[in-house]
Design an enzyme around this catalytic site. Structure first.
Site, PDB file in Angstrom:
ATOM      1  N   ASN A 267     -11.511 -15.829  20.431  1.00  0.00           N
ATOM      2  CA  ASN A 267     -10.934 -16.866  20.693  1.00  0.00           C
ATOM      3  C   ASN A 267      -9.801 -17.325  19.764  1.00  0.00           C
ATOM      4  OD1 ASN A 267     -12.864 -17.330  18.704  1.00  0.00           O
ATOM      5  ND2 ASN A 267     -13.194 -19.690  18.905  1.00  0.00           N
TER       6      ASN A 267
ATOM      7  N   GLY B 239     -18.636  -2.056  17.135  1.00  0.00           N
ATOM      8  CA  GLY B 239     -19.012  -2.893  16.176  1.00  0.00           C
ATOM      9  C   GLY B 239     -20.277  -2.609  15.719  1.00  0.00           C
TER      10      GLY B 239
ATOM     11  N   GLU C 121     -21.088 -16.287  11.087  1.00  0.00           N
ATOM     12  CA  GLU C 121     -20.257 -17.773  11.475  1.00  0.00           C
ATOM     13  C   GLU C 121     -20.443 -17.718  12.755  1.00  0.00           C
ATOM     14  OE1 GLU C 121     -18.663 -19.581   9.648  1.00  0.00           O
ATOM     15  OE2 GLU C 121     -18.888 -18.581   7.837  1.00  0.00           O
TER      16      GLU C 121
ATOM     17  N   CYS D 237     -15.040 -22.527  18.284  1.00  0.00           N
ATOM     18  CA  CYS D 237     -16.502 -22.659  17.791  1.00  0.00           C
ATOM     19  C   CYS D 237     -16.857 -24.116  17.174  1.00  0.00           C
ATOM     20  CB  CYS D 237     -16.718 -21.834  16.589  1.00  0.00           C
ATOM     21  SG  CYS D 237     -15.842 -22.170  15.133  1.00  0.00           S
TER      22      CYS D 237
ATOM     23  N   GLU E 151     -17.247 -19.274   4.623  1.00  0.00           N
ATOM     24  CA  GLU E 151     -15.885 -18.546   4.592  1.00  0.00           C
ATOM     25  C   GLU E 151     -14.829 -19.543   4.196  1.00  0.00           C
ATOM     26  OE1 GLU E 151     -15.114 -15.177   7.820  1.00  0.00           O
ATOM     27  OE2 GLU E 151     -14.675 -17.021   8.953  1.00  0.00           O
TER      28      GLU E 151
HETATM   29  P1  NAD Z   1     -19.343 -12.261  20.708  1.00  0.00           P
HETATM   30  O1  NAD Z   1     -20.744 -12.573  19.860  1.00  0.00           O
HETATM   31  O2  NAD Z   1     -19.647 -11.775  22.204  1.00  0.00           O
HETATM   32  O3  NAD Z   1     -18.752 -11.045  20.064  1.00  0.00           O
HETATM   33  C1  NAD Z   1     -18.056 -11.273  18.680  1.00  0.00           C
HETATM   34  C2  NAD Z   1     -17.489 -10.309  18.139  1.00  0.00           C
HETATM   35  O4  NAD Z   1     -18.969  -9.252  18.097  1.00  0.00           O
HETATM   36  C3  NAD Z   1     -16.729  -9.239  18.970  1.00  0.00           C
HETATM   37  O5  NAD Z   1     -15.869  -8.513  18.343  1.00  0.00           O
HETATM   38  C4  NAD Z   1     -17.646  -8.320  19.538  1.00  0.00           C
HETATM   39  O6  NAD Z   1     -17.088  -7.108  20.284  1.00  0.00           O
HETATM   40  C5  NAD Z   1     -18.883  -7.967  18.597  1.00  0.00           C
HETATM   41  N1  NAD Z   1     -20.119  -7.805  19.096  1.00  0.00           N
HETATM   42  C6  NAD Z   1     -20.655  -7.846  20.204  1.00  0.00           C
HETATM   43  N2  NAD Z   1     -22.014  -7.236  20.376  1.00  0.00           N
HETATM   44  C7  NAD Z   1     -21.903  -6.577  19.031  1.00  0.00           C
HETATM   45  C8  NAD Z   1     -23.079  -5.795  18.397  1.00  0.00           C
HETATM   46  N3  NAD Z   1     -24.314  -5.577  18.902  1.00  0.00           N
HETATM   47  N4  NAD Z   1     -22.908  -5.329  17.222  1.00  0.00           N
HETATM   48  C9  NAD Z   1     -21.892  -5.444  16.496  1.00  0.00           C
HETATM   49  N5  NAD Z   1     -20.758  -6.311  17.209  1.00  0.00           N
HETATM   50  C10 NAD Z   1     -20.996  -6.723  18.373  1.00  0.00           C
HETATM   51  O7  NAD Z   1     -18.700 -13.553  20.704  1.00  0.00           O
HETATM   52  P2  NAD Z   1     -17.254 -13.973  21.594  1.00  0.00           P
HETATM   53  O8  NAD Z   1     -17.826 -14.127  22.944  1.00  0.00           O
HETATM   54  O9  NAD Z   1     -16.260 -12.919  21.160  1.00  0.00           O
HETATM   55  O10 NAD Z   1     -16.800 -15.419  20.814  1.00  0.00           O
HETATM   56  C11 NAD Z   1     -17.443 -16.536  21.227  1.00  0.00           C
HETATM   57  C12 NAD Z   1     -18.362 -17.056  20.135  1.00  0.00           C
HETATM   58  O11 NAD Z   1     -17.926 -16.915  18.830  1.00  0.00           O
HETATM   59  C13 NAD Z   1     -18.609 -18.402  20.386  1.00  0.00           C
HETATM   60  O12 NAD Z   1     -20.106 -18.527  20.369  1.00  0.00           O
HETATM   61  C14 NAD Z   1     -18.306 -19.280  19.345  1.00  0.00           C
HETATM   62  O13 NAD Z   1     -18.847 -20.415  18.959  1.00  0.00           O
HETATM   63  C15 NAD Z   1     -18.387 -18.100  18.040  1.00  0.00           C
HETATM   64  N6  NAD Z   1     -17.360 -18.507  16.984  1.00  0.00           N
HETATM   65  C16 NAD Z   1     -17.794 -18.861  15.762  1.00  0.00           C
HETATM   66  C17 NAD Z   1     -16.694 -19.277  14.918  1.00  0.00           C
HETATM   67  C18 NAD Z   1     -17.271 -19.639  13.567  1.00  0.00           C
HETATM   68  O14 NAD Z   1     -16.609 -19.809  12.566  1.00  0.00           O
HETATM   69  N7  NAD Z   1     -18.331 -20.279  13.431  1.00  0.00           N
HETATM   70  C19 NAD Z   1     -15.281 -19.248  15.063  1.00  0.00           C
HETATM   71  C20 NAD Z   1     -15.111 -18.571  16.105  1.00  0.00           C
HETATM   72  C21 NAD Z   1     -15.812 -18.115  17.114  1.00  0.00           C
END
Ligand code: NAD
Length: 496
Positions: A153, A213, A250, A284, A461
């Protein structure tokens, strides 16, 4: 112009061997770039490159030099900021106005902050009150290789947040951006090399989470796993990355934006709008739950709808457009399902903006939506929607506002709107969240730690707190010239 071909950036060069995929824009489905996907073996190679660079060069590079390189990188990106903004918009579907005036300049500012700020020191002196005549030095040392996994995002900002503090603290990095939005992170790695960052200090691997990942977070040479993403994936990552190493998570949110009866209603309406509709709610910290005092509910909703009517849907690349696309088809589908199910179960659709005729064909869009009376047990009421959907809840007094705000498993952020600053502060301090804005929303500072309470995460962070999480300490105990206290101690076993 032929779309550029990217690949994982390992040891200072692109590795073009492997399966090539097209990256298509959520704006209108156009081809933006080609990217070669990494494999688990490539992730391991990137960790090896990072470990080698750590031992050989970066752990020996003085803090002042690390700062200088970050500042130089900020300058290089500044000179190309329009290119970064366009690429970020094409890849994510964010409005060009947002990437030009927010994401890219903020990322550059944050890079410069870590290059400039003297808040982080690599050591400090202490006194040992028990042992006069001696002195202590506490050193803040890097951990080694940081594996950073990022969501789709805010790719550019996230790359800065993952990379700059880790490098400043003396670590080397393997960053895995989301395979949906890897482009600006790869540009940043190229520019870091131009800024003088030695090869292998920053590596970027592109691939799917469950493949690349997964391999990255389980590599035992990784000293710190820094994950940002959904709570569901975060839980999985926490289990798999477990071991003798650091981990920060996060995660997601369901953040309340609380408007009291004594708020400046016009300003609060604007803040609530900004809180949820910026980036079409795909942040987020989006303020997705509006909590409003019953006395001003109708007035506030009328204002919010008035501003929603004025929002300008269109092509996100047009500087007049206010509505961002939805970055992935999966996400759009998820939003549709959650809203449709809430409405079927009794939620009232107060307003949904008609955008269909204005947005480009072939793109992914969801209209800014306002829902009232969302049944509390529904997924839309309890889970992160991650889309341009605001739900409304009503309260009668401060206590009830706090109770509703905290009635969630998440605890990432919140907003409080009131002209009575003492009350706003009291409420803010009762909220279980890592960031609380008072009469503001979404404004981020690199000087402030960010992170979540409850299911929104572990660790912090940014800010000094975030930096210190990327270090380990060594205590040097120094006796510069005798002193008889240790003599007393030694005499417990040593006879002259
Ligand atoms: P996601 O959890 O699907 O993926 C995040 C990352 O993890 C991606 O790079 C993905 O390829 C990787 N990933 C997925 N499965 C994995 C695994 N089994 N092992 C290791 N890595 C893996 O999240 P998304 O859909 O890309 O992003 C949206 C989410 O991120 C929302 O829930 C949002 O709230 C959160 N977010 C949090 C923050 C924060 O600072 N708290 C900031 C931005 C986004």
């Amino acid at each position: 112009m032929e779309p550029k071909k990217y690949a994982s950036f390992i040891g200072g060069a692109y590795d073009y061997e492997g399966e090539e995929r097209g990256v298509y824009s959520p704006i209108d489905g156009r081809l933006v770039a080609h990217v070669v996907m990494a494999t688990p073996e490539k992730a391991d190679r990137a960790v090896d490159a990072a470990q080698d660079a750590f031992k050989r060069v970066w752990s020996k590079t003085p803090l002042s030099e690390r700062r200088r390189i970050l500042l130089r990188l900020a300058e290089i990106i500044q000179a190309r900021s329009d290119e970064y903004a366009l690429l970020e918009s094409l890849n994510t579907g964010k409005t060009l106005r947002q990437t030009t005036f927010m994401d890219v300049p903020l990322g550059i500012e944050h890079l410069s902050y870590f290059g400039r700020s003297l808040e982080f020191k690599d050591s400090r002196e202490i006194v040992h009150p028990e042992y006069p005549g001696t002195k202590g030095v506490v050193q803040y040392l890097p951990l080694g290789v940081v594996a950073a996994v990022a969501p789709w995002n805010v790719p550019f900002l996230m790359a800065v947040w993952k990379v700059a503090p880790a490098l400043l603290a003396g670590n080397t990095v393997v960053l895995k951006p989301s395979h949906f939005t890897p482009l600006t992170a790869l540009e940043l790695a190229e520019d870091a090399k131009r800024a003088g960052l030695p090869d292998g200090v920053l590596n970027v691997v592109v691939g799917e989470g469950r493949v690349v990942g997964d391999a990255l977070i389980q590599n035992t040479k990784v000293a710190h796993v820094s994950f940002t993403g959904s709570t569901k994936t975060g839980l999985d990552v926490a289990k798999k990355a477990a071991g003798l190493r650091r981990i920060t998570l996060e995660l997601g949110g369901k953040s309340p934006n609380i408007v009291f009866e004594d708020a400046d209603i016009d300003r609060a309406a604007k803040g609530v709008l900004f809180g949820i509709y910026l980036n079409s709610g795909q942040l987020c910290e989006s303020g997705s739950r509006l909590l409003v005092h019953s006395a001003v509910k109708q007035r506030l909703l009328a204002k919010i709808v008035e501003y929603m009517r004025r929002m300008n849907p269109g092509n996100p690349l047009d500087m007049e457009t206010d509505v961002s696309a939805i970055t992935t088809a999966e996400q759009k589908n998820k939003i549709e399902l959650m809203v449709d199910s809430a409405v079927t179960q009794g939620a009232r659709l107060v307003y949904s903006k008609d955008i269909t005729k204005s947005v480009p064909e072939g793109g992914l869009y969801y209209p800014p939506t306002l829902l009232d009376n969302v049944p509390p047990h529904t997924e839309a009421a309890r889970e992160e929607i991650f889309g341009p959907v605001l739900t409304v809840l009503e309260f009668e007094d401060e206590e009830e506002a706090v109770a509703i705000a905290n009635d969630t498993e998440y605890g990432l952020a919140a907003g409080v709107w009131s002209q009575d600053i003492d009350k706003a502060r009291r409420v803010a301090e009762a909220i279980e969240a890592g960031t609380v804005w008072i009469n503001e929303y979404h404004l981020l500072s690199a000087a402030a730690p960010r992170g979540g309470f409850k299911k929104s995460g572990i660790g912090r962070e940014l800010g000094l707190e975030g930096l210190l999480e990327l270090t380990q300490t060594r205590h040097l105990f120094i006796n510069q010239g005798g002193g008889d206290l240790s003599e007393v101690a030694y005499s417990l076993v040593v006879r002259e």
